[in-house]
Design a protein around this motif. Structure first.
Motif, short mmCIF file in Angstrom:
data_model
loop_
_atom_site.label_atom_id
_atom_site.label_comp_id
_atom_site.label_asym_id
_atom_site.label_seq_id
_atom_site.Cartn_x
_atom_site.Cartn_y
_atom_site.Cartn_z
N ARG A 58 -32.69 17.76 3.02
CA ARG A 58 -33.97 17.97 2.33
C ARG A 58 -35.14 17.43 3.14
NH1 ARG A 58 -31.71 15.68 -3.46
NH2 ARG A 58 -30.32 17.45 -3.95
N ASN A 59 -34.84 16.49 4.04
CA ASN A 59 -35.90 15.88 4.84
C ASN A 59 -36.02 16.48 6.23
OD1 ASN A 59 -36.39 13.94 2.75
ND2 ASN A 59 -34.60 12.79 3.45
N PHE A 60 -35.15 17.46 6.55
CA PHE A 60 -35.18 18.08 7.86
C PHE A 60 -35.64 19.52 7.78
CE2 PHE A 60 -31.55 15.08 9.29
CZ PHE A 60 -32.48 14.15 9.74
N PRO A 61 -36.38 20.01 8.80
CA PRO A 61 -36.77 21.43 8.81
C PRO A 61 -35.54 22.32 8.97
CG PRO A 61 -37.32 20.36 10.90
CD PRO A 61 -36.88 19.28 9.97
N VAL A 62 -35.74 23.61 8.78
CA VAL A 62 -34.63 24.57 8.79
C VAL A 62 -33.87 24.53 10.11
CG1 VAL A 62 -34.05 27.03 8.65
CG2 VAL A 62 -35.78 26.07 7.12
N ASN A 63 -34.59 24.40 11.21
CA ASN A 63 -33.93 24.43 12.51
C ASN A 63 -33.30 23.08 12.90
OD1 ASN A 63 -36.39 23.11 12.87
ND2 ASN A 63 -36.68 23.88 14.96
N GLN A 64 -33.34 22.10 11.99
CA GLN A 64 -32.73 20.79 12.26
C GLN A 64 -31.73 20.40 11.18
OE1 GLN A 64 -33.09 18.61 14.93
NE2 GLN A 64 -34.07 20.37 15.89
N GLN A 65 -31.19 21.39 10.48
CA GLN A 65 -30.25 21.12 9.40
C GLN A 65 -28.90 20.65 9.95
OE1 GLN A 65 -30.93 21.99 5.63
NE2 GLN A 65 -32.74 21.25 6.74
N ILE A 66 -28.25 19.77 9.19
CA ILE A 66 -26.92 19.29 9.56
C ILE A 66 -25.88 20.28 9.05
CG2 ILE A 66 -25.22 17.44 9.26
CD1 ILE A 66 -27.59 15.53 8.78
N ILE A 67 -24.98 20.70 9.94
CA ILE A 67 -23.91 21.62 9.58
C ILE A 67 -22.59 20.88 9.37
CG2 ILE A 67 -22.61 23.67 10.33
CD1 ILE A 67 -25.49 24.26 9.76
N TYR A 68 -22.41 19.80 10.12
CA TYR A 68 -21.12 19.09 10.08
C TYR A 68 -21.32 17.62 10.41
CZ TYR A 68 -16.49 17.52 11.67
OH TYR A 68 -15.34 16.82 11.85
N MET A 69 -20.52 16.78 9.75
CA MET A 69 -20.43 15.36 10.09
C MET A 69 -19.01 14.91 9.81
SD MET A 69 -23.94 13.80 8.36
CE MET A 69 -23.92 12.22 9.22
N GLY A 70 -18.43 14.12 10.71
CA GLY A 70 -17.08 13.63 10.44
C GLY A 70 -16.50 12.83 11.59
N TRP A 71 -15.46 12.06 11.26
CA TRP A 71 -14.77 11.22 12.24
C TRP A 71 -13.73 12.02 13.02
CZ3 TRP A 71 -16.09 6.49 13.76
CH2 TRP A 71 -16.85 5.68 12.91
N VAL A 72 -13.58 11.69 14.28
CA VAL A 72 -12.52 12.22 15.14
C VAL A 72 -12.03 11.06 16.01
CG1 VAL A 72 -13.50 14.55 15.20
CG2 VAL A 72 -14.14 12.89 16.98
N ASP A 73 -10.94 11.29 16.71
CA ASP A 73 -10.48 10.34 17.74
C ASP A 73 -10.62 11.02 19.08
OD1 ASP A 73 -9.81 8.02 16.34
OD2 ASP A 73 -7.92 8.87 15.69
N GLU A 74 -11.34 10.39 20.02
CA GLU A 74 -11.54 10.97 21.34
C GLU A 74 -10.55 10.37 22.34
OE1 GLU A 74 -15.06 11.72 24.67
OE2 GLU A 74 -15.28 10.10 23.21
N LYS A 75 -9.94 11.24 23.13
CA LYS A 75 -9.03 10.77 24.17
C LYS A 75 -9.86 10.18 25.31
CE LYS A 75 -5.03 12.12 26.97
NZ LYS A 75 -4.22 11.01 26.45
N GLU A 76 -9.53 8.97 25.69
CA GLU A 76 -10.26 8.28 26.75
C GLU A 76 -10.03 8.98 28.08
OE1 GLU A 76 -12.32 5.95 26.34
OE2 GLU A 76 -11.84 4.89 24.50
N GLN A 77 -11.11 9.10 28.87
CA GLN A 77 -10.98 9.73 30.19
C GLN A 77 -10.13 8.88 31.13
OE1 GLN A 77 -12.07 12.73 30.88
NE2 GLN A 77 -13.07 13.04 28.91
N ASP A 78 -10.37 7.58 31.12
CA ASP A 78 -9.59 6.65 31.95
C ASP A 78 -8.80 5.74 31.03
OD1 ASP A 78 -10.78 7.64 34.34
OD2 ASP A 78 -12.55 6.44 33.92
N SER A 79 -7.88 6.35 30.30
CA SER A 79 -7.17 5.59 29.28
C SER A 79 -6.07 4.74 29.88
CB SER A 79 -6.57 6.56 28.25
OG SER A 79 -5.67 7.44 28.88
#
Length: 506
Positions: free
Chosen positions: A257-278
């Motif tokens: 409601r506080n963002f203009p049409v071209n700045q709307q949020i489509i997705y938010m959520g947690w993921v686990d990222e694989k470390e590049q130098d794990s």
């Protein structure tokens, strides 16, 4: 319809929980729309003092605090601790008082009480006695086989196998007016908004058997919750994930409601990222992804304020990156439900989610964000070199491919999307396009050199995908609403492709 955080729909069950290397113990889970409550069994005082005590002159020791009521003044002061021996109450010396006499002094002390206490370095043996169900006390390991004087007096203690300090009394025969009951009491409250689930041992690709933990946005962890069968575990995982998803959608709707049409949020959520130098013990790290307007943001924690959006670890333009859902034979390790994101520089990032439904939500959201942004910008121009001359290539949603001289702006050639019959690249800077002449039907080759090869390839794919999506009436209807219906699977116009990947007429 707005999501309502009511407690009308709940889910309850009794399972096991393990913290660290301690033995598992029984807990009760209570799932509401916006909170997961974890409870443990305890014997509590339902009337009486703000802290519980034991001992007294009749046992030749001071009265000792054995438990402090949660959220009461005694605990909130931060000055009283389990094991403190009460020496004075409002200046009255009670060292030689019997337990009942100390309780009576406390009752008559008024609302403001000043205590003088001393912590006992050696915990009396009676604080470590287990509670026997038939009220017959078991001698402690440190005793000579005789029962504690408190047991002789009829006092029985509740023993928690994981913490011998948090003991409470099941009855107080010497203290009239106090009533004790065995109840489920709150051990931990996990707010579900922006919480994350984890079936895996932290940082690894090793999945726990029939177990998971819930981590709140402030870092509070549920502990490892264990279930008797895989069906129970999956049922609870899906139920909690569904509630988290519902809260996220509701929160996104409010933020938008506080963002203009071209700045709307489509997705938010947690993921686990694989470390590049794990390293072996830290292969994955939790990250928070958000699709907003033209960008994919990667955070270490969910953005709460407007300022937080400027502090993302990384951000990418959605039509200049490529997302791929990994099939079983593409998986890098034991983690399931994975996807990759290839950036505009050609770097590959790998992510995993906990459930297949979360993977589908991400895929649809990414397709929707890309479609909306292509539809908004309509065209994108990239600088390039053709036959040693500086050119510009415009990818136009309506017209297709337009190549023009950078200096004079004169158009050298143009082709519709449907005329692209093949493409290949050297993986570094050059793309060779094969277009079909509409009149002669002959194939015309055009080779262009770009400084940002992967961004151009991904952008072309994004425009193709948007074109195909427009041919799907259901998708066109849905893109004006808050839902994200599926887009047909699209083959990638990827590097080193020798044949046309997408065919349609415009």
């Amino acid at each position: 319809m707005d999501f309502k955080t009511s407690n009308e729909e709940t889910k309850t069950g009794i399972y096991l929980m393990q913290e660290g290397n301690e033995e598992p113990f029984n807990i009760r889970l209570h799932l509401a729309k916006d909170i997961l409550t974890i409870q443990e069994q305890d014997v509590i005082c339902v009337s009486g003092e703000p802290f519980y005590s034991s001992g007294g002159a009749e046992h030749k020791i001071p009265v000792v605090i054995s438990k402090i009521s949660k959220e009461q003044k005694a605990e909130l002061s931060g000055l009283l601790f389990i094991g403190d021996g009460i020496l004075q109450i409002n200046g009255i010396n009670v060292r030689s008082y019997r337990h009942e006499e100390v309780v009576q002094v406390l009752r008559n002390a008024g609302e403001e009480v000043t205590l003088t206490v001393s912590f006992l370095k050696k915990t009396p043996a009676f604080l470590k006695l287990p509670l026997c169900e038939d009220c017959t006390c078991i001698p402690s390991d440190q005793s000579s086989g005789t029962s504690s004087p408190l047991c002789d007096s009829g006092l029985h203690l509740n023993y928690h196998p994981n913490n011998t300090d948090t003991l409470s009394c099941s009855s107080w025969p010497t203290s009239p007016g106090l009533r004790w009951e065995k109840r489920w009491v709150d051990l931990r409250l996990i707010p579900l908004l922006h919480s994350r689930l984890s079936q895996y041992i932290p940082g690894s690709d090793v999945c726990r058997k029939n177990a998971f933990q819930v981590i709140a946005v402030d870092g509070v962890c549920s502990g490892v919750i264990q279930f008797p069968a895989v069906e129970d575990c999956l049922d609870w995982l899906q139920a909690i994930a569904s509630n988290i998803s519902g809260l996220t959608k509701h929160n996104v709707k409010k933020i938008n409601r506080n963002f203009p049409v071209n700045q709307q949020i489509i997705y938010m959520g947690w993921v686990d990222e694989k470390e590049q130098d794990s390293v072996q013990d830290r292969m994955y790290s939790p990250k928070f992804l958000a699709l907003r307007g033209s960008s994919l943001f990667k955070f270490s924690a969910p953005p709460v304020t407007t300022w937080d959006w400027t502090r993302a670890e990384k951000s990418f333009t959605v039509y200049e990156i490529m997302c791929k859902i990994l099939k079983d034979n593409d998986l890098l390790d034991k983690r399931k439900h994975c996807f990759s994101v290839q950036t505009e520089t050609g770097e590959d990032m790998f992510f995993s989610v906990e459930l297949e439904c979360e993977l589908l939500i991400w895929e649809k959201a990414f397709q929707m964000a890309t479609f909306l942004e292509v539809e908004r910008i309509q065209c994108k121009t990239y600088a390039c070199i053709m036959e040693s001359h500086l050119m510009g290539l415009t990818i136009d949603f309506s017209m297709g491919f337009v190549c023009f001289d950078a200096a004079s702006k004169a158009v050298l050639w143009r082709y519709k999307f449907s005329q692209l019959k093949g493409s290949s690249d050297d993986g570094k800077s050059k793309i060779k396009f094969l277009f079909q002449n509409q009149d002669s039907k002959s194939i015309e080759a055009k080779e262009l050199e770009f400084s940002n090869l992967f961004a151009v390839l991904h952008c072309i794919h994004a425009f193709f995908a948007a074109k195909v999506a427009c041919l799907d009436p259901m998708f066109v209807e849905s893109q004006g609403t808050a839902t994200t219906t599926g887009i047909p699977s699209l083959s990638s116009l990827s590097c080193n492709s020798q044949t046309p990947k997408l065919k349609y007429t415009t």
